[in-house]
Design an enzyme around this catalytic site. Structure first.
Site, PDB file in Angstrom:
ATOM      1  N   LYS A  21       0.846  -1.204   0.000  1.00 23.31           N
ATOM      2  CA  LYS A  21       0.000   0.000   0.000  1.00 23.31           C
ATOM      3  C   LYS A  21       0.878   1.249   0.000  1.00 23.31           C
ATOM      4  O   LYS A  21       0.610   2.202  -0.739  1.00 23.31           O
ATOM      5  CB  LYS A  21      -0.929  -0.010   1.219  1.00 23.31           C
ATOM      6  CG  LYS A  21      -2.043  -1.032   1.094  1.00 23.31           C
ATOM      7  CD  LYS A  21      -2.782  -1.286   2.395  1.00 23.31           C
ATOM      8  CE  LYS A  21      -3.760  -2.450   2.221  1.00 23.31           C
ATOM      9  NZ  LYS A  21      -4.408  -2.883   3.444  1.00 23.31           N
TER      10      LYS A  21
ATOM     11  N   GLN B 128      -4.823  -2.050   9.713  1.00 25.32           N
ATOM     12  CA  GLN B 128      -4.545  -3.301   9.018  1.00 25.32           C
ATOM     13  C   GLN B 128      -5.039  -4.478   9.859  1.00 25.32           C
ATOM     14  O   GLN B 128      -4.658  -4.622  11.018  1.00 25.32           O
ATOM     15  CB  GLN B 128      -3.029  -3.413   8.746  1.00 25.32           C
ATOM     16  CG  GLN B 128      -2.633  -4.618   7.934  1.00 25.32           C
ATOM     17  CD  GLN B 128      -3.229  -4.584   6.518  1.00 25.32           C
ATOM     18  OE1 GLN B 128      -3.174  -3.574   5.831  1.00 25.32           O
ATOM     19  NE2 GLN B 128      -3.800  -5.698   6.094  1.00 25.32           N
TER      20      GLN B 128
ATOM     21  N   ASP C 108     -11.396   2.244   4.232  1.00 28.55           N
ATOM     22  CA  ASP C 108     -11.642   0.809   4.033  1.00 28.55           C
ATOM     23  C   ASP C 108     -13.145   0.518   3.964  1.00 28.55           C
ATOM     24  O   ASP C 108     -13.546  -0.584   3.588  1.00 28.55           O
ATOM     25  CB  ASP C 108     -11.032  -0.002   5.191  1.00 28.55           C
ATOM     26  CG  ASP C 108      -9.759  -0.725   4.775  1.00 28.55           C
ATOM     27  OD1 ASP C 108      -9.505  -0.839   3.554  1.00 28.55           O
ATOM     28  OD2 ASP C 108      -9.020  -1.173   5.682  1.00 28.55           O
TER      29      ASP C 108
END
Ligand code: NDP
Length: 282
Positions: free
Chosen positions: A52, A96, A119
């Site tokens: 990322k 994460q 997200d």
């Protein structure tokens, strides 16, 4: 023989468009910024976070990485997230997953401001998706929709069957397909006669995490097959959830593994981060 949907090429096309948008925003003193929160050193998470960061760098998005010790206490982690929520330089925040067991994943995801939840996992964003008024949508299913759009696949009235009901893939893709006027069936480990359901599908979304579980002979002639599964085989190779070669004999379109859905996921994260930056500036 099926047409192979080239996720890498579509993702690159998408990123090129985003890059021009970032250049435009920069010329107006707005540099999108993504903060990635990582707890512990899970090897897979380290790989994802690195990937990322690399794409952010290529695109000209500022990437901030916050690595916390695996034993960080819940309150401290939440406090750190609130700091990021209140930092005007940070436009997008992602935690994460998975988090270590002693941390409450739901509380952590809820701590991220819905305005910065790139997200799309915050309950507010999940709810907005369900009522058809999305703000930020989860990256993998959004990437699938963009792939299908790019391939000019009309979903209206189509029978879509999803194998898998996770919060990050199965459920959100169901809502997105419904929004596109598909008729949607969601299957899971307790579904009876999965084969029968797949056999009638115009669109199959496989998100189970079991190599080659969906047999090529189950695929309806002319169907569209999207394989989300990423499974490491004993020989070190990657395989999807669908028997690829056999499914190619029947499908009209199919995504490969690797090189299908995967490359779209990070591209969508970049898209969400840019959208977050624009919204916070307006
Ligand atoms: P989860 O493990 O969270 O969910 C798997 C789902 O599959 C569950 O709903 C489970 O049912 C269902 N399932 C398991 N066995 C069967 C079965 N025999 N028949 C029908 N359904 C079954 O996985 P994720 O959604 O997180 O991921 C799915 C796959 O997609 C994985 O391979 C993952 O690596 C990959 N992935 C790829 C991404 C990408 O960017 N390319 C991003 C995210 C995931 P139940 O709910 O009943 O347990």
């Amino acid at each position: 023989m099926a047409n192979i949907i080239d996720g890498k090429a579509v993702a690159q096309k998408f990123k090129n468009k985003l890059k021009s948008e970032i250049d435009f925003l920069k010329s107006h003193d707005l540099k999108p910024c993504l903060a990635v929160v990582l707890v512990g050193n899970n090897p897979a998470s380290l790989v994802y976070v690195k990937a990322k960061g690399k794409v952010c760098e290529e695109m000209g998005i500022t990437s901030l990485q916050y690595n916390f010790h695996k034993d960080i206490v819940q309150e401290e982690l939440l406090w750190q997230i609130y700091q990021l929520n209140n930092d005007p330089k940070v436009h997008g925040i992602l935690a994460q997953l998975p988090l270590p067991d002693h941390l409450d994943e739901e509380l952590v995801l809820e701590a991220i401001s819905p305005e910065k939840d790139v997200d799309g996992f915050h309950p507010v964003n999940v709810g907005r998706l369900v009522i058809g008024k999305p703000l930020f949508q989860p990256c993998t299913p959004l990437g699938i929709i963009k792939l299908l759009e790019d391939t000019n696949i009309d979903l209206s009235g189509k029978e879509a069957v999803i194998a898998g009901r996770s919060n990050i893939v199965g459920k959100p893709i169901a809502m997105m397909l419904l929004q596109k006027n598909a008729t949607v069936t969601i299957c899971h480990s307790k579904t009876l006669n999965l084969q029968e359901k797949i056999k009638r599908a115009d669109v199959v979304i496989a998100a189970v995490g079991r190599p080659n579980m969906i047999k090529g002979e189950w695929i309806k002639q002319g169907a569209v097959v999207v394989d989300v599964g990423v499974n490491r085989l004993d020989n070190g190779k990657l395989a999807g959830d669908v028997e690829f070669d056999e499914a190619c004999q029947r499908a009209a379109f199919i995504t490969p593994v690797p090189g299908g859905v995967g490359p779209m996921t990070i591209a969508m994260l970049m898209y969400n981060t840019i959208e977050a930056a624009k919204r916070q500036r307006l």
